[in-house]
Design a protein around this motif. Structure first.
Motif, PDB file in Angstrom:
ATOM      1  N   TYR A  26       0.932  -1.133  -0.079  1.00  0.00           N
ATOM      2  CA  TYR A  26      -0.089   0.161   0.016  1.00  0.00           C
ATOM      3  C   TYR A  26       0.815   1.340   0.131  1.00  0.00           C
ATOM      4  O   TYR A  26       1.636   1.262   0.687  1.00  0.00           O
ATOM      5  CB  TYR A  26      -0.870   0.097   1.404  1.00  0.00           C
ATOM      6  CG  TYR A  26      -1.751   1.375   1.253  1.00  0.00           C
ATOM      7  CD1 TYR A  26      -2.871   1.488   0.338  1.00  0.00           C
ATOM      8  CD2 TYR A  26      -1.351   2.294   2.084  1.00  0.00           C
ATOM      9  CE1 TYR A  26      -3.683   2.686   0.607  1.00  0.00           C
ATOM     10  CE2 TYR A  26      -2.113   3.653   2.119  1.00  0.00           C
ATOM     11  CZ  TYR A  26      -3.248   3.739   1.386  1.00  0.00           C
ATOM     12  OH  TYR A  26      -3.933   4.953   1.520  1.00  0.00           O
ATOM     13  N   SER A  50       0.756   5.657  -0.375  1.00  0.00           N
ATOM     14  CA  SER A  50      -0.176   6.868  -0.601  1.00  0.00           C
ATOM     15  C   SER A  50       0.779   8.130  -0.479  1.00  0.00           C
ATOM     16  O   SER A  50       1.700   8.106   0.353  1.00  0.00           O
ATOM     17  CB  SER A  50      -0.999   6.753   0.672  1.00  0.00           C
ATOM     18  OG  SER A  50      -0.430   7.078   1.956  1.00  0.00           O
ATOM     19  N   SER A  81      -3.138   7.154  -3.821  1.00  0.00           N
ATOM     20  CA  SER A  81      -2.893   5.762  -3.284  1.00  0.00           C
ATOM     21  C   SER A  81      -3.021   4.803  -3.872  1.00  0.00           C
ATOM     22  O   SER A  81      -3.697   4.963  -5.111  1.00  0.00           O
ATOM     23  CB  SER A  81      -4.027   5.663  -1.996  1.00  0.00           C
ATOM     24  OG  SER A  81      -5.128   5.689  -2.649  1.00  0.00           O
TER      25      SER A  81
END
Length: 179
Positions: free
Chosen positions: A83, A85, A91
């Motif tokens: 992940y 961002s 993101s």
């Protein structure tokens, strides 16, 4: 044109190798008193990554397992979840898997081939760009130095596309750990 055929052949080899591995797992008997020969040759490892910066965050979890056929050859599979961002910019979520073959030329020198297939889902904020969801393949050839449990080295993505890859460069250092 040749790259497409190479990828198709690699996918077939990966599928055959994965089916063989699953077949062996299915035949293995789990016993706490007498582990099967199969499980005594399985080694586990993986990677964890965290990155922080000015409004930026990146986190990765990438477990993997290999089967050590003999002191020179191992074959394995891995998962990847990342992940990223950037505050007020975007993101992204990256999920996928890989298959890897390791060959120890001598105990301290290892060469590797790894095929990775990742699904990239990018969401941009404030209409900076269009959201994007795509699959990205990578084929890494690598070489490392170390011992049975840990290798340090470099790998090169022969399919690298600077416009689509989640990696900043085709060449990447690695630390590989298996127990």
């Amino acid at each position: 044109m040749h790259i497409i055929k190479i990828i198709q052949n690699l996918k077939l080899l990966i599928l055959l190798g994965f089916c063989s591995l699953i077949s062996n797992i299915g035949q293995a008997q789990l016993s706490t008193s007498d582990p099967s020969p199969f499980w005594s040759n399985v080694r586990y490892g993986g990677g964890i990554g965290l990155g922080f910066g000015d409004g930026f965050f990146s986190g990765t979890l990438a477990p993997s397992a290999i089967y050590q056929f003999n002191p020179k050859v191992a074959f394995g599979i891995g998962l990847n979840g990342t992940y990223n961002s950037q505050k007020n910019v975007y993101s992204s979520t990256v999920l996928g898997g890989s298959v890897i073959t390791l060959y120890n030329v001598i105990p301290e020198i290892q060469v590797s081939g790894e095929f990775e297939q990742l699904n990239v889902n990018q969401k941009f904020k404030n209409n900076i760009a269009n959201n994007d969801n795509y699959w990205y393949p990578a084929l890494f050839l690598g070489a490392g130095y170390g011992n049975r449990n840990m290798m340090f080295g470099i790998r090169y993505d022969v399919l690298y596309d600077e416009n689509r890859s989640i990696y900043a460069n085709a060449r990447m250092p690695f630390v590989r750990v298996f127990f």
